[in-house]
Design a protein around this motif. Structure first.
Motif, PDB file in Angstrom:
ATOM      1  N   THR B  84       0.842  -1.200   0.000  1.00 58.26           N
ATOM      2  CA  THR B  84       0.000   0.000   0.000  1.00 58.26           C
ATOM      3  C   THR B  84       0.876   1.250   0.000  1.00 58.26           C
ATOM      4  O   THR B  84       0.620   2.210  -0.722  1.00 58.26           O
ATOM      5  N   TRP B  85       1.923   1.185   0.792  1.00 59.10           N
ATOM      6  CA  TRP B  85       2.860   2.315   0.885  1.00 59.10           C
ATOM      7  C   TRP B  85       3.525   2.569  -0.475  1.00 59.10           C
ATOM      8  O   TRP B  85       3.592   3.705  -0.954  1.00 59.10           O
ATOM      9  N   ILE B  86       3.999   1.492  -1.093  1.00 59.05           N
ATOM     10  CA  ILE B  86       4.706   1.641  -2.372  1.00 59.05           C
ATOM     11  C   ILE B  86       3.737   2.088  -3.475  1.00 59.05           C
ATOM     12  O   ILE B  86       4.064   2.975  -4.274  1.00 59.05           O
ATOM     13  N   PHE B  87       2.548   1.511  -3.494  1.00 59.20           N
ATOM     14  CA  PHE B  87       1.565   1.922  -4.499  1.00 59.20           C
ATOM     15  C   PHE B  87       1.154   3.387  -4.283  1.00 59.20           C
ATOM     16  O   PHE B  87       0.861   4.097  -5.244  1.00 59.20           O
ATOM     17  N   GLY B  88       1.137   3.809  -3.050  1.00 51.51           N
ATOM     18  CA  GLY B  88       0.824   5.211  -2.756  1.00 51.51           C
ATOM     19  C   GLY B  88       1.863   6.134  -3.380  1.00 51.51           C
ATOM     20  O   GLY B  88       1.525   7.149  -4.002  1.00 51.51           O
ATOM     21  N   ILE B  89       3.126   5.750  -3.231  1.00 51.41           N
ATOM     22  CA  ILE B  89       4.202   6.556  -3.842  1.00 51.41           C
ATOM     23  C   ILE B  89       4.004   6.582  -5.359  1.00 51.41           C
ATOM     24  O   ILE B  89       4.093   7.624  -5.999  1.00 51.41           O
ATOM     25  N   ALA B  90       3.715   5.397  -5.918  1.00 52.39           N
ATOM     26  CA  ALA B  90       3.556   5.294  -7.376  1.00 52.39           C
ATOM     27  C   ALA B  90       2.376   6.138  -7.861  1.00 52.39           C
ATOM     28  O   ALA B  90       2.487   6.834  -8.874  1.00 52.39           O
ATOM     29  N   TYR B  91       1.293   6.094  -7.119  1.00 50.36           N
ATOM     30  CA  TYR B  91       0.103   6.854  -7.527  1.00 50.36           C
ATOM     31  C   TYR B  91       0.418   8.347  -7.562  1.00 50.36           C
ATOM     32  O   TYR B  91       0.123   9.038  -8.535  1.00 50.36           O
ATOM     33  N   HIS B  92       1.016   8.834  -6.486  1.00 52.19           N
ATOM     34  CA  HIS B  92       1.284  10.265  -6.420  1.00 52.19           C
ATOM     35  C   HIS B  92       2.306  10.706  -7.468  1.00 52.19           C
ATOM     36  O   HIS B  92       2.187  11.779  -8.049  1.00 52.19           O
ATOM     37  N   LYS B  93       3.301   9.839  -7.708  1.00 50.34           N
ATOM     38  CA  LYS B  93       4.284  10.164  -8.761  1.00 50.34           C
ATOM     39  C   LYS B  93       3.590  10.234 -10.109  1.00 50.34           C
ATOM     40  O   LYS B  93       3.875  11.115 -10.923  1.00 50.34           O
ATOM     41  N   ILE B 162      -7.249   1.604  -0.549  1.00 48.62           N
ATOM     42  CA  ILE B 162      -7.163   2.521  -1.690  1.00 48.62           C
ATOM     43  C   ILE B 162      -7.147   3.973  -1.191  1.00 48.62           C
ATOM     44  O   ILE B 162      -6.394   4.804  -1.706  1.00 48.62           O
ATOM     45  N   ALA B 163      -7.952   4.228  -0.169  1.00 49.92           N
ATOM     46  CA  ALA B 163      -7.959   5.582   0.407  1.00 49.92           C
ATOM     47  C   ALA B 163      -6.564   5.947   0.905  1.00 49.92           C
ATOM     48  O   ALA B 163      -6.109   7.082   0.749  1.00 49.92           O
ATOM     49  N   SER B 164      -5.890   4.946   1.484  1.00 48.92           N
ATOM     50  CA  SER B 164      -4.539   5.184   1.980  1.00 48.92           C
ATOM     51  C   SER B 164      -3.569   5.415   0.813  1.00 48.92           C
ATOM     52  O   SER B 164      -2.712   6.299   0.884  1.00 48.92           O
ATOM     53  N   ILE B 165      -3.727   4.632  -0.245  1.00 48.81           N
ATOM     54  CA  ILE B 165      -2.817   4.768  -1.401  1.00 48.81           C
ATOM     55  C   ILE B 165      -2.973   6.137  -2.057  1.00 48.81           C
ATOM     56  O   ILE B 165      -1.987   6.804  -2.367  1.00 48.81           O
ATOM     57  N   VAL B 166      -4.213   6.533  -2.289  1.00 47.43           N
ATOM     58  CA  VAL B 166      -4.413   7.782  -3.027  1.00 47.43           C
ATOM     59  C   VAL B 166      -4.561   8.997  -2.087  1.00 47.43           C
ATOM     60  O   VAL B 166      -4.825  10.103  -2.550  1.00 47.43           O
ATOM     61  N   SER B 167      -4.409   8.744  -0.788  1.00 49.01           N
ATOM     62  CA  SER B 167      -4.457   9.815   0.228  1.00 49.01           C
ATOM     63  C   SER B 167      -5.755  10.629   0.142  1.00 49.01           C
ATOM     64  O   SER B 167      -5.723  11.845  -0.105  1.00 49.01           O
ATOM     65  N   CYS B 168      -6.848   9.946   0.305  1.00 54.19           N
ATOM     66  CA  CYS B 168      -8.126  10.665   0.335  1.00 54.19           C
ATOM     67  C   CYS B 168      -9.083   9.908   1.255  1.00 54.19           C
ATOM     68  O   CYS B 168      -8.826   8.755   1.596  1.00 54.19           O
ATOM     69  N   PRO B 169     -10.188  10.531   1.661  1.00 56.59           N
ATOM     70  CA  PRO B 169     -11.147   9.822   2.532  1.00 56.59           C
ATOM     71  C   PRO B 169     -11.799   8.650   1.791  1.00 56.59           C
ATOM     72  O   PRO B 169     -11.888   8.669   0.553  1.00 56.59           O
ATOM     73  N   VAL B 170     -12.271   7.676   2.559  1.00 58.88           N
ATOM     74  CA  VAL B 170     -12.877   6.487   1.925  1.00 58.88           C
ATOM     75  C   VAL B 170     -14.098   6.881   1.090  1.00 58.88           C
ATOM     76  O   VAL B 170     -14.358   6.272   0.044  1.00 58.88           O
ATOM     77  N   ASN B 171     -14.819   7.897   1.523  1.00 60.74           N
ATOM     78  CA  ASN B 171     -15.994   8.303   0.744  1.00 60.74           C
ATOM     79  C   ASN B 171     -15.600   8.832  -0.637  1.00 60.74           C
ATOM     80  O   ASN B 171     -16.343   8.675  -1.596  1.00 60.74           O
ATOM     81  N   THR B 172     -14.440   9.438  -0.722  1.00 64.06           N
ATOM     82  CA  THR B 172     -13.964   9.924  -2.024  1.00 64.06           C
ATOM     83  C   THR B 172     -13.661   8.740  -2.944  1.00 64.06           C
ATOM     84  O   THR B 172     -13.918   8.784  -4.148  1.00 64.06           O
ATOM     85  N   VAL B 173     -13.122   7.682  -2.357  1.00 62.43           N
ATOM     86  CA  VAL B 173     -12.854   6.473  -3.153  1.00 62.43           C
ATOM     87  C   VAL B 173     -14.164   5.949  -3.732  1.00 62.43           C
ATOM     88  O   VAL B 173     -14.266   5.639  -4.929  1.00 62.43           O
ATOM     89  N   LYS B 174     -15.181   5.866  -2.875  1.00 62.06           N
ATOM     90  CA  LYS B 174     -16.486   5.360  -3.332  1.00 62.06           C
ATOM     91  C   LYS B 174     -17.072   6.285  -4.399  1.00 62.06           C
ATOM     92  O   LYS B 174     -17.639   5.820  -5.391  1.00 62.06           O
ATOM     93  N   THR B 175     -16.901   7.573  -4.186  1.00 62.86           N
ATOM     94  CA  THR B 175     -17.442   8.530  -5.157  1.00 62.86           C
ATOM     95  C   THR B 175     -16.737   8.394  -6.506  1.00 62.86           C
ATOM     96  O   THR B 175     -17.375   8.449  -7.560  1.00 62.86           O
ATOM     97  N   ARG B 176     -15.417   8.211  -6.457  1.00 68.44           N
ATOM     98  CA  ARG B 176     -14.676   8.063  -7.722  1.00 68.44           C
ATOM     99  C   ARG B 176     -15.126   6.819  -8.469  1.00 68.44           C
ATOM    100  O   ARG B 176     -15.256   6.817  -9.690  1.00 68.44           O
ATOM    101  N   MET B 177     -15.354   5.756  -7.713  1.00 72.00           N
ATOM    102  CA  MET B 177     -15.844   4.523  -8.346  1.00 72.00           C
ATOM    103  C   MET B 177     -17.234   4.753  -8.940  1.00 72.00           C
ATOM    104  O   MET B 177     -17.523   4.319 -10.053  1.00 72.00           O
ATOM    105  N   PHE B 178     -18.070   5.474  -8.212  1.00 71.23           N
ATOM    106  CA  PHE B 178     -19.421   5.766  -8.680  1.00 71.23           C
ATOM    107  C   PHE B 178     -19.370   6.544 -10.000  1.00 71.23           C
ATOM    108  O   PHE B 178     -20.047   6.204 -10.972  1.00 71.23           O
ATOM    109  N   HIS B 179     -18.520   7.569 -10.045  1.00 70.22           N
ATOM    110  CA  HIS B 179     -18.425   8.380 -11.262  1.00 70.22           C
ATOM    111  C   HIS B 179     -17.814   7.577 -12.404  1.00 70.22           C
ATOM    112  O   HIS B 179     -18.207   7.756 -13.567  1.00 70.22           O
ATOM    113  N   ALA B 180     -16.876   6.701 -12.061  1.00 74.58           N
ATOM    114  CA  ALA B 180     -16.267   5.865 -13.113  1.00 74.58           C
ATOM    115  C   ALA B 180     -17.334   4.990 -13.757  1.00 74.58           C
ATOM    116  O   ALA B 180     -17.399   4.859 -14.982  1.00 74.58           O
ATOM    117  N   ARG B 181     -18.185   4.410 -12.920  1.00 74.49           N
ATOM    118  CA  ARG B 181     -19.246   3.535 -13.453  1.00 74.49           C
ATOM    119  C   ARG B 181     -20.224   4.331 -14.308  1.00 74.49           C
ATOM    120  O   ARG B 181     -20.644   3.896 -15.378  1.00 74.49           O
TER     121      ARG B 181
END
Lengths: 247, 197
Positions: B84-93, B162-181
């Protein structure tokens, strides 16, 4: 009013369940939430349709062609960048905490030693049980052999003012050395190899190393010291109490 | 080659799990770093490519990520999984690089672009192509939404992770998935039915 409240509550429950369906599908939803999802799905056709949609989405993502972008030939590049970054970090660390030149070299040596010890310890621990005993037994035998067959040599000390004729063919001189501020341990090692010298003590808390180097009988001591002082990596040199260790 | 693989296998077993390897990296152990590099390289390349949609940047970004792993290993606190830590770095990069290139949210995959621009009649797609077309459509999502979809369905992370990887609240993760769908529904051809699994 009560009816509207009920509808609002059901809608809210539906939304919260639908929002976590992707993680129900990927199997990471906690058990309690799984039960809530399953209970809700018994009566919600919309969520069942969403499940099908999401399962297709999952399949599409998983079936996507893996990216054959590059071969694993970048490790060396990354390692080179790391080396460069490490040396910069070492200098920065030194400038941040302690003034003297001393910290860098001391840190480098400690780091190097720590790495080596920890690396060999891991190699040792990774060996199968039987091999470990063999390695321990062999090490003990080697130490024992070393103790038994080492000739008892009593070091002879003499002053530097003594004539070279009094000494044997080759003497070692000990001197105290302080290296330059930004020197790396590998540079020190390179210097020592070239100058046929070795570290016998240090670095002290103030960053002073005690080195031993060859002092040929036909050489003037001052020349040896001057030669060391002329080196770019060296900031300070002095002989150790005018002592020469005879081999 | 075989000897090299054997050596790599030995090193891999020597450092065991990820936290142990990362601890050794924090102590400056290059062998441990090589192990982590080999463990994560392919996963990260795919992830970074999926987020950025740029083959020319993915390799460089992953190399940057691994350099950060080396430099910051000592700052890993163990509150999340190492991956999770490494993927977080990758996401932000990846996101930062995209921003630098000012190409966030722009469709970069030419096939997907063509698909979106085809007239309706030609967009009637047989079921057999559904999966492929859905993949193409995924490339048109914004990078942040695509990352959530990838991390969920390909890498199998939970939404708190995922919230930890992308550094956002869990609700934002759900919202992003909702908009993606929702976006996928808009982009996919009208009237098409999802085939039965």
């Amino acid at each position: 009013m009560k009816h509207e409240d009920n509808i609002r509550q059901l809608k809210s429950e539906h939304d919260s369940i639908e929002a976590v369906l992707p993680w129900y599908i990927n199997g990471t939803l906690p058990l309690e939430e799984c039960h809530q999802v399953e209970k809700h799905m018994e009566t919600c056709l919309q969520c069942r349709a969403a499940m099908t949609e999401l399962q297709n989405m999952q399949r599409a993502v998983q079936q996507s062609t893996d990216v054959a972008l590059v071969e694993r030939n970048n490790l060396q590049d990354v390692l080179s960048r790391i080396d460069k970054a490490s040396s910069t970090a070492s200098v920065a660390r030194k400038q941040q905490y302690l003034s003297p030149q001393k910290l860098s070299s001391r840190w480098s040596i400690k780091q190097w030693l720590t790495n080596k010890v920890s690396h060999y310890w891991r190699v040792f621990m990774a060996l199968p049980g039987g091999w470990r005993y063999t390695v321990v037994a062999q090490s003990l035998l080697l130490v024992l052999a070393g103790v038994m067959f080492t000739p008892s040599t009593e070091p002879v000390f003499t002053t530097l003012s003594a004539s070279s004729a009094e000494n044997s063919k080759q003497d070692n001189i000990r001197m105290r050395v302080v290296f330059a501020e930004d020197v790396l341990f590998r540079d020190i090692r390179h210097l020592l190899v070239n100058a046929k010298a070795r570290i016998v003590d240090g670095p002290t808390p103030s960053g002073v190393y005690t080195l031993e180097t060859i002092y040929a009988p036909d050489e003037v001591l001052q020349d040896v010291l001057d030669r060391w002082r002329a080196k770019a990596l060296v900031r300070f040199v002095e002989p150790v109490s005018n002592i020469v260790v005879r081999n | 080659m075989i000897a090299e693989e054997r050596e790599q296998g030995m090193a891999d077993s020597m450092f065991g799990d990820d936290p142990k390897a990362l601890q050794a990296v924090a102590e400056g152990d290059r062998e441990a770093f090589k192990v982590l590099y080999h463990r994560y390289y392919t996963k990260l390349i795919r992830f970074v490519f999926r987020v950025t949609q740029r083959t020319d940047l993915a390799e460089e970004i992953v190399n940057d990520v691994m350099v950060v792993v080396w430099e910051k290993a000592a700052t890993y606190k163990g509150t999340a999984k190492v991956s999770t830590w490494i993927f977080g770095i990758a996401y932000h990069k990846a996101i930062k690089t995209l921003q630098q290139w000012s190409r966030v949210n722009q469709p970069l995959d030419s096939d997907a672009l063509q698909l979106a621009m085809l007239p309706d009649m030609e967009r009637k797609i047989p079921d057999a192509q559904f999966s492929r077309d859905l993949q193409s459509t995924l490339t048109q999502l914004p990078a942040e939404q695509r990352a959530v979809v990838e991390l969920t369905f390909y890498y199998g992370y939970s939404y708190p992770e995922i919230a930890s990887i992308v550094s956002c609240p869990v609700n934002t993760v759900k919202t992003r998935m909702f908009h993606a769908r929702r976006k996928l529904r808009e982009l996919l051809p009208d009237g098409i039915e999802y085939p039965e699994p």
